[in-house]
Design a protein around this motif. Sequence first.
Motif, short mmCIF file in Angstrom:
data_model
loop_
_atom_site.label_atom_id
_atom_site.label_comp_id
_atom_site.label_asym_id
_atom_site.label_seq_id
_atom_site.Cartn_x
_atom_site.Cartn_y
_atom_site.Cartn_z
N TYR A 21 0.83 -1.20 0.00
CA TYR A 21 0.00 0.00 0.00
C TYR A 21 0.87 1.25 0.00
CZ TYR A 21 -3.13 3.67 1.56
OH TYR A 21 -3.83 4.85 1.67
N LEU A 22 1.94 1.24 0.78
CA LEU A 22 2.80 2.42 0.92
C LEU A 22 3.83 2.53 -0.20
CD1 LEU A 22 3.44 2.20 4.75
CD2 LEU A 22 1.85 3.73 3.57
N ARG A 23 3.92 1.48 -1.02
CA ARG A 23 4.89 1.44 -2.11
C ARG A 23 6.34 1.51 -1.63
NH1 ARG A 23 3.05 6.12 -4.41
NH2 ARG A 23 1.10 6.09 -3.32
N VAL A 24 6.62 0.74 -0.56
CA VAL A 24 7.98 0.57 -0.06
C VAL A 24 8.20 -0.92 0.13
CG1 VAL A 24 8.04 2.82 1.09
CG2 VAL A 24 7.31 0.82 2.38
N SER A 25 9.43 -1.32 0.42
CA SER A 25 9.69 -2.74 0.60
C SER A 25 9.24 -3.21 1.99
CB SER A 25 11.18 -3.05 0.42
OG SER A 25 11.93 -2.53 1.50
N ARG A 37 15.41 2.29 11.30
CA ARG A 37 15.21 3.35 10.31
C ARG A 37 14.10 4.27 10.78
NH1 ARG A 37 19.23 1.47 8.45
NH2 ARG A 37 19.61 0.65 6.38
N GLU A 38 14.16 5.50 10.34
CA GLU A 38 13.11 6.48 10.60
C GLU A 38 12.45 6.80 9.26
OE1 GLU A 38 12.03 7.91 13.47
OE2 GLU A 38 13.39 6.59 14.56
N PRO A 39 11.14 6.79 9.19
CA PRO A 39 10.48 7.12 7.92
C PRO A 39 10.55 8.62 7.67
CG PRO A 39 8.85 6.79 9.61
CD PRO A 39 10.18 6.45 10.23
N SER A 40 10.47 8.98 6.41
CA SER A 40 10.37 10.40 6.06
C SER A 40 9.03 10.92 6.55
CB SER A 40 10.47 10.57 4.54
OG SER A 40 9.33 9.98 3.92
N LEU A 41 8.90 12.22 6.59
CA LEU A 41 7.64 12.82 7.01
C LEU A 41 6.51 12.40 6.08
CD1 LEU A 41 6.09 14.63 8.92
CD2 LEU A 41 6.78 16.58 7.55
N GLY A 42 6.79 12.37 4.79
CA GLY A 42 5.77 11.96 3.82
C GLY A 42 5.30 10.54 4.04
N LEU A 43 6.24 9.63 4.30
CA LEU A 43 5.87 8.24 4.55
C LEU A 43 5.11 8.12 5.87
CD1 LEU A 43 5.89 5.28 3.78
CD2 LEU A 43 8.15 5.09 4.87
N LYS A 45 3.17 10.29 7.16
CA LYS A 45 1.81 10.77 6.89
C LYS A 45 0.99 9.70 6.17
CE LYS A 45 2.72 15.72 6.69
NZ LYS A 45 2.77 16.91 5.81
N ARG A 46 1.61 8.99 5.23
CA ARG A 46 0.90 7.93 4.52
C ARG A 46 0.55 6.78 5.45
NH1 ARG A 46 5.07 8.00 0.17
NH2 ARG A 46 5.19 5.75 0.45
N ILE A 47 1.46 6.46 6.38
CA ILE A 47 1.18 5.40 7.36
C ILE A 47 -0.01 5.81 8.23
CG2 ILE A 47 2.06 4.20 9.40
CD1 ILE A 47 4.88 4.39 8.07
N ASP A 52 -5.71 5.54 9.55
CA ASP A 52 -6.71 6.55 9.93
C ASP A 52 -6.53 6.99 11.38
OD1 ASP A 52 -8.80 8.30 9.35
OD2 ASP A 52 -10.31 6.89 10.07
N VAL A 53 -5.28 7.34 11.71
CA VAL A 53 -4.95 7.83 13.05
C VAL A 53 -4.09 9.08 12.89
CG1 VAL A 53 -5.02 5.54 14.14
CG2 VAL A 53 -2.87 6.40 13.23
N PRO A 54 -4.03 9.91 13.93
CA PRO A 54 -3.12 11.06 13.88
C PRO A 54 -1.67 10.56 13.80
CG PRO A 54 -4.62 11.24 15.74
CD PRO A 54 -4.82 9.89 15.14
N ILE A 55 -0.83 11.33 13.16
CA ILE A 55 0.56 10.93 12.98
C ILE A 55 1.27 10.66 14.30
CG2 ILE A 55 1.57 13.24 12.87
CD1 ILE A 55 3.28 12.19 10.50
N GLU A 56 0.86 11.33 15.35
CA GLU A 56 1.46 11.15 16.67
C GLU A 56 1.24 9.73 17.21
OE1 GLU A 56 -0.82 13.68 16.11
OE2 GLU A 56 0.65 15.27 15.83
N GLU A 57 0.18 9.08 16.79
CA GLU A 57 -0.11 7.72 17.26
C GLU A 57 0.77 6.67 16.58
OE1 GLU A 57 -4.07 6.24 17.69
OE2 GLU A 57 -4.82 8.24 18.20
N VAL A 58 1.39 7.04 15.49
CA VAL A 58 2.21 6.08 14.75
C VAL A 58 3.58 5.98 15.38
CG1 VAL A 58 3.24 5.56 12.51
CG2 VAL A 58 0.94 6.51 12.62
N PHE A 59 4.11 7.10 15.89
CA PHE A 59 5.49 7.09 16.39
C PHE A 59 5.58 7.65 17.76
CE2 PHE A 59 5.53 7.28 11.82
CZ PHE A 59 6.21 6.11 11.55
#
Length: 59
Positions: A21-25, A37-43, A45-47, A52-59
Amino acid sequence: MSKLRQLRTKRNVSVAELAGYLRVSARYIAFIEAGKREPSLGLAKRIAGFFDVPIEEVF
């Protein structure tokens, strides 16, 4: 356990499905989950959009 892995397992999404879905490996997702690894800001946001959560909940 990383927050990303928690979200992924809670939603019953495989590493391969999320990576497709994210078009990464799948390996890159595994590196993010392991804290190697740390994802880019763009990635990040896509995660957050995928789960369907705020970006703060991902990291």
